[in-house]
Structure formats: structure tokens, C-alpha cells
Scaffold this motif. Sequence first.
Motif, PDB file in Angstrom:
ATOM      1  N   GLU A  37      28.102  37.615  21.004  1.00 18.95           N
ATOM      2  CA  GLU A  37      28.035  36.394  20.558  1.00 18.95           C
ATOM      3  C   GLU A  37      26.886  35.897  19.604  1.00 18.95           C
ATOM      4  O   GLU A  37      26.870  35.292  18.600  1.00 18.95           O
ATOM      5  CB  GLU A  37      28.143  35.360  21.598  1.00 18.95           C
ATOM      6  N   LYS A  38      25.579  36.453  20.346  1.00 17.69           N
ATOM      7  CA  LYS A  38      24.296  36.310  19.285  1.00 17.69           C
ATOM      8  C   LYS A  38      24.463  37.188  18.287  1.00 17.69           C
ATOM      9  O   LYS A  38      24.299  36.669  17.074  1.00 17.69           O
ATOM     10  CB  LYS A  38      23.151  36.762  20.286  1.00 17.69           C
ATOM     11  N   ALA A  39      24.902  38.374  18.351  1.00 16.00           N
ATOM     12  CA  ALA A  39      25.043  39.094  17.053  1.00 16.00           C
ATOM     13  C   ALA A  39      26.068  38.690  15.849  1.00 16.00           C
ATOM     14  O   ALA A  39      25.722  38.666  14.769  1.00 16.00           O
ATOM     15  CB  ALA A  39      25.604  40.673  17.384  1.00 16.00           C
ATOM     16  N   ALA A  40      26.980  38.075  16.489  1.00 19.08           N
ATOM     17  CA  ALA A  40      28.150  37.494  15.608  1.00 19.08           C
ATOM     18  C   ALA A  40      27.414  36.452  14.810  1.00 19.08           C
ATOM     19  O   ALA A  40      27.590  36.182  13.660  1.00 19.08           O
ATOM     20  CB  ALA A  40      29.314  37.074  16.378  1.00 19.08           C
ATOM     21  N   GLU A  41      26.477  35.491  15.628  1.00 16.83           N
ATOM     22  CA  GLU A  41      25.987  34.394  15.003  1.00 16.83           C
ATOM     23  C   GLU A  41      25.061  34.635  14.062  1.00 16.83           C
ATOM     24  O   GLU A  41      25.134  34.142  12.818  1.00 16.83           O
ATOM     25  CB  GLU A  41      25.326  33.325  15.964  1.00 16.83           C
ATOM     26  N   VAL A  42      24.249  35.826  13.972  1.00 19.24           N
ATOM     27  CA  VAL A  42      23.143  36.193  13.275  1.00 19.24           C
ATOM     28  C   VAL A  42      24.062  36.542  12.009  1.00 19.24           C
ATOM     29  O   VAL A  42      23.714  36.440  10.944  1.00 19.24           O
ATOM     30  CB  VAL A  42      22.226  37.295  13.774  1.00 19.24           C
ATOM     31  N   ASP A  43      25.080  37.422  12.390  1.00 19.73           N
ATOM     32  CA  ASP A  43      25.740  37.962  11.208  1.00 19.73           C
ATOM     33  C   ASP A  43      26.514  36.953  10.165  1.00 19.73           C
ATOM     34  O   ASP A  43      26.567  36.757   8.983  1.00 19.73           O
ATOM     35  CB  ASP A  43      26.987  38.857  11.560  1.00 19.73           C
ATOM     36  N   ARG A  44      26.918  35.886  10.944  1.00 17.25           N
ATOM     37  CA  ARG A  44      27.445  34.792  10.339  1.00 17.25           C
ATOM     38  C   ARG A  44      26.535  33.867   9.273  1.00 17.25           C
ATOM     39  O   ARG A  44      26.567  33.804   8.190  1.00 17.25           O
ATOM     40  CB  ARG A  44      27.873  33.736  11.147  1.00 17.25           C
ATOM     41  N   PHE A  69      24.368  44.195  10.808  1.00 15.64           N
ATOM     42  CA  PHE A  69      22.828  43.676  10.705  1.00 15.64           C
ATOM     43  C   PHE A  69      22.609  43.100  11.757  1.00 15.64           C
ATOM     44  O   PHE A  69      21.478  43.100  12.677  1.00 15.64           O
ATOM     45  CB  PHE A  69      22.731  42.898   9.652  1.00 15.64           C
ATOM     46  N   GLY A  70      23.716  41.951  12.377  1.00 13.31           N
ATOM     47  CA  GLY A  70      23.315  41.258  13.531  1.00 13.31           C
ATOM     48  C   GLY A  70      22.987  41.775  14.604  1.00 13.31           C
ATOM     49  O   GLY A  70      22.237  41.794  15.555  1.00 13.31           O
ATOM     50  N   ARG A  71      23.858  42.901  15.043  1.00  8.43           N
ATOM     51  CA  ARG A  71      23.691  43.751  16.281  1.00  8.43           C
ATOM     52  C   ARG A  71      22.570  44.685  16.197  1.00  8.43           C
ATOM     53  O   ARG A  71      22.067  44.770  17.038  1.00  8.43           O
ATOM     54  CB  ARG A  71      24.832  44.705  16.464  1.00  8.43           C
ATOM     55  N   ALA A  72      21.990  44.973  14.916  1.00  8.02           N
ATOM     56  CA  ALA A  72      20.791  45.563  14.716  1.00  8.02           C
ATOM     57  C   ALA A  72      19.520  44.633  15.316  1.00  8.02           C
ATOM     58  O   ALA A  72      18.936  45.202  16.176  1.00  8.02           O
ATOM     59  CB  ALA A  72      20.766  46.133  13.323  1.00  8.02           C
ATOM     60  N   VAL A  73      19.404  43.826  14.772  1.00  7.21           N
ATOM     61  CA  VAL A  73      18.381  42.989  15.228  1.00  7.21           C
ATOM     62  C   VAL A  73      18.370  42.111  16.609  1.00  7.21           C
ATOM     63  O   VAL A  73      17.426  41.991  17.231  1.00  7.21           O
ATOM     64  CB  VAL A  73      18.109  41.904  14.284  1.00  7.21           C
ATOM     65  N   GLN A  76      17.228  45.305  18.430  1.00  2.37           N
ATOM     66  CA  GLN A  76      15.781  45.558  18.181  1.00  2.37           C
ATOM     67  C   GLN A  76      14.706  44.581  18.575  1.00  2.37           C
ATOM     68  O   GLN A  76      13.589  44.911  18.904  1.00  2.37           O
ATOM     69  CB  GLN A  76      15.539  45.957  16.638  1.00  2.37           C
ATOM     70  N   HIS A  77      15.142  43.252  18.781  1.00  5.36           N
ATOM     71  CA  HIS A  77      14.221  42.155  19.275  1.00  5.36           C
ATOM     72  C   HIS A  77      14.749  41.487  20.382  1.00  5.36           C
ATOM     73  O   HIS A  77      15.044  40.358  20.209  1.00  5.36           O
ATOM     74  CB  HIS A  77      14.228  41.407  18.039  1.00  5.36           C
ATOM     75  N   PRO A  78      14.697  42.182  21.762  1.00  4.53           N
ATOM     76  CA  PRO A  78      15.363  41.520  22.565  1.00  4.53           C
ATOM     77  C   PRO A  78      14.400  40.623  23.115  1.00  4.53           C
ATOM     78  O   PRO A  78      14.697  39.498  24.012  1.00  4.53           O
ATOM     79  CB  PRO A  78      15.495  42.655  23.757  1.00  4.53           C
ATOM     80  N   GLY A  79      13.322  40.247  22.664  1.00  2.00           N
ATOM     81  CA  GLY A  79      12.264  39.260  23.134  1.00  2.00           C
ATOM     82  C   GLY A  79      12.273  38.106  22.106  1.00  2.00           C
ATOM     83  O   GLY A  79      11.159  37.226  22.224  1.00  2.00           O
ATOM     84  N   ARG A  85      14.273  32.874  14.066  1.00  2.00           N
ATOM     85  CA  ARG A  85      13.502  34.262  13.821  1.00  2.00           C
ATOM     86  C   ARG A  85      14.490  35.535  13.998  1.00  2.00           C
ATOM     87  O   ARG A  85      13.989  36.524  13.015  1.00  2.00           O
ATOM     88  CB  ARG A  85      12.464  34.438  14.928  1.00  2.00           C
ATOM     89  N   LEU A  86      15.276  35.660  14.855  1.00  2.00           N
ATOM     90  CA  LEU A  86      16.445  36.700  14.533  1.00  2.00           C
ATOM     91  C   LEU A  86      16.858  36.860  13.410  1.00  2.00           C
ATOM     92  O   LEU A  86      16.980  37.949  12.482  1.00  2.00           O
ATOM     93  CB  LEU A  86      17.382  36.816  15.744  1.00  2.00           C
ATOM     94  N   THR A  87      17.433  35.681  12.589  1.00  2.00           N
ATOM     95  CA  THR A  87      17.861  35.818  11.573  1.00  2.00           C
ATOM     96  C   THR A  87      16.936  36.180  10.289  1.00  2.00           C
ATOM     97  O   THR A  87      17.404  36.585   9.441  1.00  2.00           O
ATOM     98  CB  THR A  87      18.566  34.401  11.340  1.00  2.00           C
ATOM     99  N   ALA A  88      15.651  35.695  10.381  1.00  2.00           N
ATOM    100  CA  ALA A  88      14.814  36.047   9.389  1.00  2.00           C
ATOM    101  C   ALA A  88      14.343  37.354   9.515  1.00  2.00           C
ATOM    102  O   ALA A  88      14.235  37.921   8.387  1.00  2.00           O
ATOM    103  CB  ALA A  88      13.507  35.212   9.719  1.00  2.00           C
TER     104      ALA A  88
END
Length: 344
Positions: A37-44, A69-73, A76-79, A85-88
Motif C-alpha cells: 500500500e505504501k509503495a502504491a501510494e508513492v507510485d501514485r 519506483f515506489g517499491r524501490a524507495v 531502501q528507506h525503511p526508516g 520524504r519517501l516521495t521526495a
Amino acid sequence: MPGPPNLAASVRARAGVRRGGAIPGLHHREVAPADPEKAAEVDRRLEEWARGLDLFPAAWNGDFAGFQFGRAVVLQHPGAADLERLTAAGRLLLAENMVDSCYCEEDEGRGASRSGLGGRLVLAQSALDPYQGPPGFQEEWARGMQADGPLRSYHWALKDFAALATPSQTDRFVHDIARLHLGYLAEAAWSETRYVPWIWEYLVMRQFNNFRPCLSIVDAVDGYELPEQLYARPEIQRVTALACNATTIVNDLYSFTKELASDPTHLNLPQVVAAADRCGLKAAYLRSVEIHNQIMAAFEEESAVLAALSPLVERYLRGLSDWVAGNHEWHATNTHRYHLPDYW
């Protein structure tokens, strides 16, 4: 140096490839799967941003989705402190890949050319490190920075990052992109002159042409700053470089068959080892795995010592380690982009 004959043909001639999964014998740390869900939101958010800036034509949407891209970040940035900031981080990653694909990688068929690359990259650098001068010329520069997708992506991705990071973190990123551009130019020069570097020369080039701009923002994405006086210490710079070098060799190993299929002369570590050692690609690939493991071992051993300096240094080093581990997971599970040679 003479290399073994028909490198690409020897890859194609093998019976099969293995899609997905970790490279056998490659030292890495297992991580949990990315939150879908987090990866999908970043991709969106990234897709909305890219469309708003008209960064690329609709025909490239498949490549955008396949890159994940969303799944990548998220891996890579679990914290990461928050989704902003993930989107940035995702915007910076997208912008870096646009410049690489559209300016540097001729085999991707997007108008890139190694010839004249320096001129394009110095303008791209100015999208991050703005021109300063008389108002008239500055206005022309500002219009020029909106001239194409790669320039727009760099310009606006950095603005978004700078709004969340400190000035020193932003400046750190700008200098790391300059290192990256220097590495791009070295690789392009060797390609133009058909020079096959020695292994140590290739590793030097990859210390510049690598993922450092992504790793050196781990503190900003996690919502704190490793102060410049700590970040600049030689021992911190060394472990940062080791982490970047290890994960870049991971990219060489997972990209190996894809690169040779599209461009038989594309430089990667196994190709360089094969030429230097005058051996077959299988032996060269397995030695490249060993080189990666040596770098990873040095990173882990030296990080364990440095972590005792302070809780802040320990946090930064954990962020580097998390990025390396998450990036490996992204490579090992992204079957849209990568598959392994049948060497085991």
C-alpha cells in the motif's frame, strides 16, 4: 587488452536464464517485503508529479511501472520519517534515471548519445546548481531548464527535496550528482575509444558512476541530519563509498544479461574481469561476486567499529545498510527488468 571472443554470443548460447531470486553466493542481508500500500501510494504521487511536469510520453508508462519506483524507495528507506520524504526520494530517483536514459544510454533508443554528453550533463548539473549572473541571462537559463523532461525532473525534484532537507544535505546531494556525472563521462569516453579498462580502473569509474546520490540522503529521508563535520570525516566517507560500491556491483551482476542482450559492448564488471583475466564469462561473473563480497565484508566490519562513535553515526550507518539491503531485494525480485545467467 584483448578480451575473450563473442562475449554476447556466449551468453545467448546458454540454454536458459533464471528469473527472480538472489544470486547464489552473493553476500546480502534479507529484508521484509515492501508494504504494497505504501509503495502504491508513492507510485501514485510520482505518476501525478511526472504527468504534471510532462516528463515523458505515454509510451514510456510501461517502463515507469516496470521500474517499480515506489517499491524501490520503500525497500531502501525503511526508516523514512513520512510519505512526503519517501516521495521526495522517489522523485530524485526518477530524475536520475531520466537523465541516464535520455542523455547517456544509447541502447535505450531515446535519443541519447555518448557524443557531446559533456555539454548535456553540464546543463543538467545547472538544473541542480543554479546559474548566477545578470538578470537577462538568468531568465534565459530558467527557460532553458524547462526545455526537456530530464532538465525539468532534476530542477523540480531538487526543489521538493530542498524543502524537506537542510541546506547542507541539499548541497551534499548536488555534489554527489556531480560525481555521478563525472562517472557517466568516463564510461562514455571509454565507449567512444573502445577502451577496455583494467579491473581497478573500472572500479574507480564505478565509485563515481554509482548510487551514491541515493545513499547519501538516508539521513534526510529519515528526518534527521548527520552534521557535516561528522559526514566529512575520512572514515565516514570510506564506509559511505564502500556501501555505494557494493550496491553498484549488485546492479552490474543483476543487469548483466539485460545489458549484453541490448549492447554486447556495454561495460560491466564481469566483462572487464573476463578481458583482464582472459577467462570465460562464467568464471568472470563468479569472480565479480567475490569482489562484491569483499567490499561488503569491509563495509560491515568497518561500520561496526564506527558505530561506537556516537548514536547519530550508528543511525546513519544503519541507514546505509538498510539502503544496500533494500536495493538488493528490489533487484532480486524485479523480474520485469532483471534475470540471471545460467551459471549455477
